[in-house]
Design a protein around this motif. Structure first.
Motif, mmCIF file in Angstrom:
data_model
loop_
_atom_site.group_PDB
_atom_site.id
_atom_site.type_symbol
_atom_site.label_atom_id
_atom_site.label_comp_id
_atom_site.label_asym_id
_atom_site.label_seq_id
_atom_site.Cartn_x
_atom_site.Cartn_y
_atom_site.Cartn_z
ATOM 1 N N ALA A 84 -81.636 25.745 -14.392
ATOM 2 C CA ALA A 84 -80.763 25.890 -14.936
ATOM 3 C C ALA A 84 -80.887 25.286 -15.903
ATOM 4 O O ALA A 84 -80.383 25.741 -17.170
ATOM 5 C CB ALA A 84 -79.486 26.233 -14.104
ATOM 6 N N MET A 85 -80.836 24.124 -15.850
ATOM 7 C CA MET A 85 -81.689 23.417 -16.904
ATOM 8 C C MET A 85 -82.464 23.393 -18.103
ATOM 9 O O MET A 85 -82.189 23.227 -19.180
ATOM 10 C CB MET A 85 -81.214 21.589 -16.732
ATOM 11 N N LEU A 86 -83.489 23.773 -17.530
ATOM 12 C CA LEU A 86 -84.426 24.618 -18.741
ATOM 13 C C LEU A 86 -84.221 25.904 -19.431
ATOM 14 O O LEU A 86 -85.022 26.566 -20.000
ATOM 15 C CB LEU A 86 -85.717 25.211 -17.304
ATOM 16 N N ALA A 87 -83.163 26.392 -19.414
ATOM 17 C CA ALA A 87 -82.022 27.427 -20.050
ATOM 18 C C ALA A 87 -81.958 26.738 -21.625
ATOM 19 O O ALA A 87 -82.155 27.064 -22.599
ATOM 20 C CB ALA A 87 -81.120 28.004 -19.805
ATOM 21 N N GLU A 88 -81.690 25.596 -21.461
ATOM 22 C CA GLU A 88 -81.203 24.690 -22.321
ATOM 23 C C GLU A 88 -82.373 23.334 -22.917
ATOM 24 O O GLU A 88 -82.482 23.391 -24.180
ATOM 25 C CB GLU A 88 -80.351 23.966 -22.724
ATOM 26 N N ARG A 89 -83.038 23.089 -22.403
ATOM 27 C CA ARG A 89 -84.189 22.082 -22.190
ATOM 28 C C ARG A 89 -85.650 22.308 -22.024
ATOM 29 O O ARG A 89 -85.807 23.135 -21.163
ATOM 30 C CB ARG A 89 -83.921 20.822 -21.950
ATOM 31 N N ASP A 90 -86.150 21.878 -22.459
ATOM 32 C CA ASP A 90 -88.224 22.252 -21.880
ATOM 33 C C ASP A 90 -88.599 21.188 -20.936
ATOM 34 O O ASP A 90 -88.974 21.334 -20.452
ATOM 35 C CB ASP A 90 -88.921 21.163 -23.225
ATOM 36 N N VAL A 91 -87.723 20.523 -20.743
ATOM 37 C CA VAL A 91 -88.430 18.998 -19.925
ATOM 38 C C VAL A 91 -86.545 18.696 -18.195
ATOM 39 O O VAL A 91 -85.360 18.569 -19.552
ATOM 40 C CB VAL A 91 -88.929 17.524 -19.987
ATOM 41 N N ALA A 92 -86.496 18.964 -17.431
ATOM 42 C CA ALA A 92 -85.171 18.804 -16.833
ATOM 43 C C ALA A 92 -85.861 17.578 -15.872
ATOM 44 O O ALA A 92 -86.841 18.581 -14.922
ATOM 45 C CB ALA A 92 -84.873 20.244 -16.017
ATOM 46 N N ILE A 93 -85.033 16.745 -16.125
ATOM 47 C CA ILE A 93 -85.177 15.173 -14.673
ATOM 48 C C ILE A 93 -84.323 15.112 -13.737
ATOM 49 O O ILE A 93 -83.476 15.322 -13.840
ATOM 50 C CB ILE A 93 -85.989 14.147 -15.695
ATOM 51 N N GLY A 94 -84.880 15.392 -12.408
ATOM 52 C CA GLY A 94 -83.685 15.503 -11.539
ATOM 53 C C GLY A 94 -83.487 13.550 -10.949
ATOM 54 O O GLY A 94 -84.596 12.691 -10.639
ATOM 55 N N SER A 95 -82.408 13.002 -11.969
ATOM 56 C CA SER A 95 -82.436 11.805 -11.979
ATOM 57 C C SER A 95 -81.385 11.138 -11.296
ATOM 58 O O SER A 95 -80.466 11.419 -10.966
ATOM 59 C CB SER A 95 -81.472 11.392 -13.573
ATOM 60 N N ARG A 96 -82.346 9.869 -10.183
ATOM 61 C CA ARG A 96 -81.246 9.025 -9.733
ATOM 62 C C ARG A 96 -80.758 7.997 -10.858
ATOM 63 O O ARG A 96 -79.727 7.407 -9.836
ATOM 64 C CB ARG A 96 -82.444 8.376 -9.293
ATOM 65 N N TYR A 97 -80.711 8.072 -11.581
ATOM 66 C CA TYR A 97 -79.722 6.568 -12.443
ATOM 67 C C TYR A 97 -78.997 7.319 -13.900
ATOM 68 O O TYR A 97 -78.699 6.425 -14.052
ATOM 69 C CB TYR A 97 -81.088 5.817 -12.947
ATOM 70 N N SER A 98 -78.469 8.985 -14.036
ATOM 71 C CA SER A 98 -78.558 8.853 -15.607
ATOM 72 C C SER A 98 -76.900 8.561 -14.850
ATOM 73 O O SER A 98 -75.911 8.538 -16.143
ATOM 74 C CB SER A 98 -78.343 10.410 -15.686
ATOM 75 N N TYR A 137 -97.787 6.170 -9.985
ATOM 76 C CA TYR A 137 -96.491 6.775 -10.267
ATOM 77 C C TYR A 137 -96.241 6.755 -12.177
ATOM 78 O O TYR A 137 -95.916 7.194 -12.356
ATOM 79 C CB TYR A 137 -95.155 5.577 -9.957
ATOM 80 N N GLY A 138 -97.180 5.939 -12.539
ATOM 81 C CA GLY A 138 -97.359 5.665 -14.114
ATOM 82 C C GLY A 138 -97.833 6.981 -14.915
ATOM 83 O O GLY A 138 -96.970 7.410 -16.318
ATOM 84 N N PHE A 139 -97.605 8.081 -13.901
ATOM 85 C CA PHE A 139 -98.239 9.071 -13.957
ATOM 86 C C PHE A 139 -96.752 9.701 -15.308
ATOM 87 O O PHE A 139 -96.933 10.289 -16.220
ATOM 88 C CB PHE A 139 -99.283 9.607 -13.597
ATOM 89 N N GLN A 140 -95.924 9.839 -14.460
ATOM 90 C CA GLN A 140 -94.304 10.299 -14.435
ATOM 91 C C GLN A 140 -94.171 9.877 -15.576
ATOM 92 O O GLN A 140 -93.709 10.754 -16.316
ATOM 93 C CB GLN A 140 -94.343 10.166 -12.650
ATOM 94 N N ILE A 141 -94.017 9.108 -16.094
ATOM 95 C CA ILE A 141 -93.970 7.869 -17.098
ATOM 96 C C ILE A 141 -94.445 9.076 -17.928
ATOM 97 O O ILE A 141 -93.656 9.250 -19.258
ATOM 98 C CB ILE A 141 -94.024 6.625 -17.094
ATOM 99 N N GLU A 142 -95.718 8.714 -18.352
ATOM 100 C CA GLU A 142 -96.724 9.527 -18.922
ATOM 101 C C GLU A 142 -96.649 10.466 -19.846
ATOM 102 O O GLU A 142 -96.224 11.189 -20.771
ATOM 103 C CB GLU A 142 -98.440 8.828 -18.870
ATOM 104 N N MET A 143 -96.241 11.017 -18.747
ATOM 105 C CA MET A 143 -96.104 12.689 -18.729
ATOM 106 C C MET A 143 -95.007 12.904 -19.666
ATOM 107 O O MET A 143 -94.266 13.537 -20.697
ATOM 108 C CB MET A 143 -96.038 13.506 -17.567
ATOM 109 N N LYS A 144 -93.420 12.463 -19.314
ATOM 110 C CA LYS A 144 -92.406 12.300 -19.848
ATOM 111 C C LYS A 144 -92.119 11.914 -21.155
ATOM 112 O O LYS A 144 -91.937 12.716 -22.386
ATOM 113 C CB LYS A 144 -91.445 11.916 -19.186
#
Length: 237
Positions: free
Chosen positions: A107-121, A180-187
């Motif tokens: 649903a968030m991709l309707a408004e954003r280009d990347v949607a992140i399932g966030s543990r800390y937001s 896991y740095g790959f996840q950072i680099e992609m974002k």
């Protein structure tokens, strides 16, 4: 709208069949690609057995050995782009990511280009992690935010959804980190290229079956790799 979930696996026989059946039963239709790094426990064989039930909705890439998280996802991204998928999702096989939350990322991709399932937001939403690992993860995201200025609370998150246009714009040959740095680099690459990132608050539950793949080498790659990111030139492919 064609949707593909990518799940990298290495020794996930305790989880992979349950996860496949859970995802295939979701109300919204998603295709699934499992990228297996030569699991000696027979994970790939279990996926092949499930393909008899789900046909062209379930795909498998078998690789020759443990080649790393980043290259597994890149193989999956290339698969998705070549086959015309519109929205591409990445998640773990161990049920630390709740399959029901895929709909919220979608649903968030309707408004954003990347949607992140966030543990800390919205505070700290992690269940059953040892305090040491939780603190490392939490402060790692703060560290990334400080160094890169990227406005994301959970930069290391592995539960992410991309619009096709984002992945088509990133030059995978220039991606340097593989753990896991790959996840950072992609974002970070998506953000630097001008795409809009959003976070969906999720509850992350530590795996009940199987063994974590985290190691000191993976942590070190991410720590030092982040220091280089602000000095990188990132161009659209």
């Amino acid at each position: 709208m064609r949707r593909l979930i990518i799940i990298p696996t290495y020794n996930e026989r305790e989880n992979v069949v349950r996860m496949i059946r859970r995802l295939m039963a979701l109300r919204e239709q998603y295709d699934l690609l499992v990228v297996d790094d030569g699991s000696p426990d027979g994970t790939a064989a279990l996926v092949r057995d499930e393909q008899q039930s789900y046909g062209m909705r379930l795909h498998l890439i078998e690789r020759s050995g443990k080649l790393g998280l980043g290259t597994a996802y890149i193989a999956g991204f290339k698969f998705a782009l070549e086959r015309g998928y519109d929205r591409i999702f990445e998640m773990d096989c161990d049920f630390s990511h709740n399959p029901d939350d895929l709909a919220r990322l979608d649903a968030m991709l309707a408004e954003r280009d990347v949607a992140i399932g966030s543990r800390y937001s919205k505070g700290v939403n992690v269940v059953n992690w040892p305090m040491g690992r939780l603190l490392i993860s939490y402060f790692a995201s703060k560290y990334v935010r400080l160094i890169t200025r990227m406005p994301i609370y959970d930069a290391t998150a592995g539960f992410v959804a991309y619009r096709r246009e984002v992945l088509a714009a990133i030059d995978f040959d220039k991606v340097e980190m593989n753990g896991y740095g790959f996840q950072i680099e992609m974002k970070y690459s998506a953000w630097r290229l001008g795409f809009n990132l959003g976070e969906v608050s999720i509850i992350f539950i530590d795996r009940e079956q199987g063994v974590s793949k985290m190691s000191s080498g993976i942590f070190g790659e991410a720590f030092f790799g982040v220091l280089k990111l602000p000095f990188r030139t990132i161009n659209r492919k």
